[in-house]
Design an enzyme around this catalytic site. Structure first.
Site, PDB file in Angstrom:
ATOM      1  N   ASP A 480       0.831  -1.208   0.000  1.00 46.88           N
ATOM      2  CA  ASP A 480       0.000   0.000   0.000  1.00 46.88           C
ATOM      3  C   ASP A 480       0.865   1.258   0.000  1.00 46.88           C
ATOM      4  O   ASP A 480       2.053   1.223   0.335  1.00 46.88           O
ATOM      5  CB  ASP A 480      -0.932  -0.010   1.207  1.00 46.88           C
ATOM      6  CG  ASP A 480      -2.271   0.658   0.919  1.00 46.88           C
ATOM      7  OD1 ASP A 480      -2.365   1.423  -0.066  1.00 46.88           O
ATOM      8  OD2 ASP A 480      -3.227   0.419   1.680  1.00 46.88           O
ATOM      9  N   ASP A 550     -10.584   1.625  -3.254  1.00 47.63           N
ATOM     10  CA  ASP A 550     -11.090   1.327  -1.916  1.00 47.63           C
ATOM     11  C   ASP A 550     -12.611   1.294  -1.889  1.00 47.63           C
ATOM     12  O   ASP A 550     -13.212   0.816  -0.924  1.00 47.63           O
ATOM     13  CB  ASP A 550     -10.597   2.381  -0.915  1.00 47.63           C
ATOM     14  CG  ASP A 550      -9.153   2.151  -0.498  1.00 47.63           C
ATOM     15  OD1 ASP A 550      -8.632   1.048  -0.740  1.00 47.63           O
ATOM     16  OD2 ASP A 550      -8.539   3.071   0.065  1.00 47.63           O
TER      17      ASP A 550
END
EC number: 3.2.1.22
Length: 733
Positions: A480, A550
């Site tokens: 990430d 997301d």
């Protein structure tokens, strides 16, 4: 396929079965662009651009005074700076005398089989020299002691041309590269629509198509990452171009940092396309005898519409951009604990999720954020990659063993490029983050960015990561990156080199990823950046799949996944079945709809299974089983878009296997309507002469593609979906 050079006409002709790309050298050694389009077997004309005066304000090169030739109007392959072309150029260099005028002339060229690697940079590749031919054209400015190497590769099996540039200073003093782009394409007309993909967090890659008008159109990122606000991609299409017909010229930049892509329509309705590293926060000190290598641009030409463009991107990226053993392997069905637990978990809670996941057929468990240091919120511990023994008393190794006992493999979330002020690493090295000395540093998501342009920083993080990966048999990593760059400075770097930091950071990141992916080939790496914030071809070179967003809401994902499929195949895109109401936008959506959207990519789950009813668990198990039975088709078949959710009330797409004997169609209705028209859908990609079984009927591919199917009243209500299975009759006998 091949690259031909005509000595008599001074022309280069790059061609394969799909397109031709033609350049020529003038008598004065200017390199001009001639043609980029559908394949031409031969090209007989010479010096095709008319030498006519078009404006008294367009100057002529000194040696061509009153000739009608002006760099301000001609179609160039590498436009210079401050020598008569007032359009945007490829390069901006400050020389030791403080001036910038730069004009390049042809010197020589080299033609070879295969494709060279770009040192330190991701790029497309070949596995055998027969797959591609390459051309290097050397241009020089003798007065400036500057050499430019233009590199082109044309692939045999794809409608693809790649370009990159190497800049070399063969003078005796350093020069400042203020701008060093990777490609230029000049075209003689401007009758195009511009397709781009702007976006935002949780709303990535939003498809836009607008008429190209006079002036300059700039798509870029200044975030230190390719970013959520703009994909490093654009396409110019003829106004009549559709999904399956018409011309497309597309450009994709293989880079993960600041980029710029510019389209300029000049006074004479000519179009120039430029792509490369953004000149924002960029200035490279090019020392004597040193070179600077730019990243690659992938160019795709299609005369079979936007779908034709996508097919070439899909196959190239799946086969000759992604690397390693996972490239050709089926990807596992995973479950991620994030939306189930966030930071609030212990081993007991995790193992309950693992056991529940095993019961429905999940193959991989991914432990997300919160497993390290004192990470109970997003305010602390980034940079301290050590297990939290309060949450995991037996550490990652012990948890991994328990997960494997349940016949699941184990995966882990990491964010190695970041550091928290509340961390042992920051306390030990408060100057290791990107910052400007004696100047306040902005915070993003309560964190700072480690300075990956510095070797000692990279080595320290690598030491932490390899300690874990050498001890724990991890099979998946979600990498990430949740913050963009501000106050871009590097402690200890000279003032003249500070503007190199953003690019050196990306080079440092690539170095780390190269080492990790080569050292641990058994690990499947997934790219993530707060969702799709760095979902670009540069990262896809190291990590064969990426988290698209997301936002897991099915209706929002319809658009995100539809536009992502313009350039990336489903196997590179990750989607997960999540809870309803959705955690990002609160929408309530039927399980069937959420499942079919997620099943259209690399499939996974992000939900609390303990809260699910027995009926829902049974349905989810069936979806997983269906996916496992059909993932070869979903992940390696050809993907076709059927209906655009940006322009109507429906979205639909289909997957077709290699021999066109098996296909699956997904259809989604966004909103219900009163007295709505009857819904019919036409398919594509089938064999027109083959008979197929679909919806209890035996129909030819020709009929399904030209007439289609009425779907009746099967799509009723808001946010509904259906799946159609299509199989050749021969498989049923």
């Amino acid at each position: 396929m091949g690259i031909e050079f005509s000595e008599s006409k001074k022309q280069f002709h790059l061609k394969n079965d799909y397109f031709s790309y033609i350049m020529e050298i003038t008598e004065e050694n200017h390199l001009l662009q001639v043609y980029y389009g559908k394949r031409l077997e031969t090209f007989q004309q010479r010096l095709v651009y008319p030498r006519v005066d078009r404006s008294s304000f367009s100057p002529n090169p000194y040696e061509l005074s009153n000739s009608g030739f002006s760099l301000d109007t001609v179609l160039q392959e590498f436009p210079g700076y401050d020598t008569g072309d007032y359009r945007e150029g490829m390069v901006d260099i400050t020389y030791p005398d403080g001036t910038k005028a730069t004009s390049l002339s042809y010197k020589e060229h080299r033609i070879s089989s295969g494709k060279k690697k770009l040192k330190g940079l991701p790029a497309t590749y070949v596995e055998a020299n027969e797959e591609a031919d390459s051309l290097e054209i050397i241009l020089t400015d003798e007065n400036r002691k500057l050499e430019i190497v233009l590199t082109y590769t044309i692939f045999k099996n794809y409608s693809v041309l790649t370009k990159s540039v190497q800049y070399r200073n063969y003078g005796e003093q350093a020069i400042s590269l203020n701008k060093a782009l990777s490609m230029c394409l000049d075209m003689p007309d401007s009758d195009y629509d511009l397709i781009q993909m702007p976006g935002a967090w949780a709303k990535e890659k939003q498809l836009r198509r607008n008429r190209l008008i006079q002036g300059q159109h700039v798509l870029n990122s200044k975030r230190g990452a390719s970013g959520v606000t703009q994909q490093p991609f654009l396409a110019l299409v003829s106004p009549e171009t559709t999904e399956h017909s018409g011309e497309v010229r597309a450009f994709h930049f293989v880079y993960s940092g600041n980029f710029t892509m510019k389209v300029e329509v000049d006074t004479y309705e000519q179009t120039r396309v430029l792509a490369g590293i953004n000149e924002f926060n960029f200035c490279w000190q090019l020392e004597p005898q040193e070179t600077f290598q730019t990243p690659e641009v992938v160019m795709v030409y299609s005369d079979q519409g936007i779908n034709g463009m996508s097919q070439h991107f899909h196959h190239l990226y799946r086969e000759r951009l992604a690397r390693g053993g996972h490239r050709d392997k089926e990807r596992p069905v995973l479950i991620n604990n994030w939306e189930s637990t966030y930071f609030d978990f212990n081993e007991e809670k995790l193992m309950k999720l693992v056991i529940d996941a095993r019961a429905i057929g999940v193959e991989l468990f991914v432990l997300d954020d919160g497993w390290f240091g004192q990470r109970n919120s997003d305010t602390t511990s980034l940079g301290d990659w050590i297990e939290n023994r309060e949450k995991l008393p037996d550490g990652l190794l012990g948890l991994n063993k328990k997960v494997e006992e349940q016949q699941l493999t184990f995966g882990l979330w990491l964010e190695p490029e970041m550091i928290s002020e509340q961390s042992d690493l920051f306390r030990a090295h408060p100057d290791w983050h990107l910052h400007v000395e004696n100047y306040p540093t902005s915070l993003g998501r309560n964190q700072l960015i480690l300075d990956f342009s510095r070797k000692e920083v990279r080595e320290a993080i690598m030491a932490q990561l390899t300690t874990i990966l050498d001890q724990v048999p991890i099979r998946y990593i979600k990498w990430d990156m949740n913050r963009n760059m501000t106050e871009v400075g590097s402690h200890g770097r000279s003032s003249k080199q500070q503007q190199e930091t953003a690019h050196r950071y990306i080079l440092g990141l690539y170095e780390v990823l190269e080492e990790l992916t080569v050292r641990y080939p058994e690990i499947l790496f997934e790219n993530c950046s707060g969702g799709g914030g760095r979902f670009d071809p540069g990262m896809c070179y190291y990590m064969p799949q990426s988290w698209a967003s997301d936002n897991t809401d099915a209706i929002e994902r319809l658009k995100i996944q539809y536009s992502t499929s313009m350039i990336f195949p489903p196997i590179m895109t990750c989607a997960q079945l999540s809870d309803s109401p959705n955690h990002q936008i609160g929408r309530i959506t039927e399980l069937e709809t959420r499942a079919l959207v997620a099943l259209s990519a690399n499939f996974g789950l992000m939900m609390n299974l303990e809260e699910k009813s027995a009926e829902d668990l049974k349905a989810i198990k069936a979806y997983i089983q269906w996916y496992q039975d059909n993932r070869q088709l979903i992940q390696f078949g050809s993907f076709y878009r059927l209906e655009n959710p940006y322009s109507g009330n429906y979205g639909s797409w289909m997957f077709v296997d290699k021999d066109r004997s098996h296909a699956v169609v997904m259809v989604f209705q966004i909103l219900s309507q009163a007295s709505k028209p009857l819904k019919k859908i036409r398919l594509t990609g089938l064999n027109p002469t083959m008979l197929y079984k679909v919806e209890g009927q035996q129909l030819s591919g020709e009929e399904l593609m030209n007439f289609g199917l009425y779907l009746g009243h099967r799509l009723s209500g808001d946010f509904t979906a259906l799946k159609l299975e299509i199989k050749a009759i021969k498989e049923e006998q």
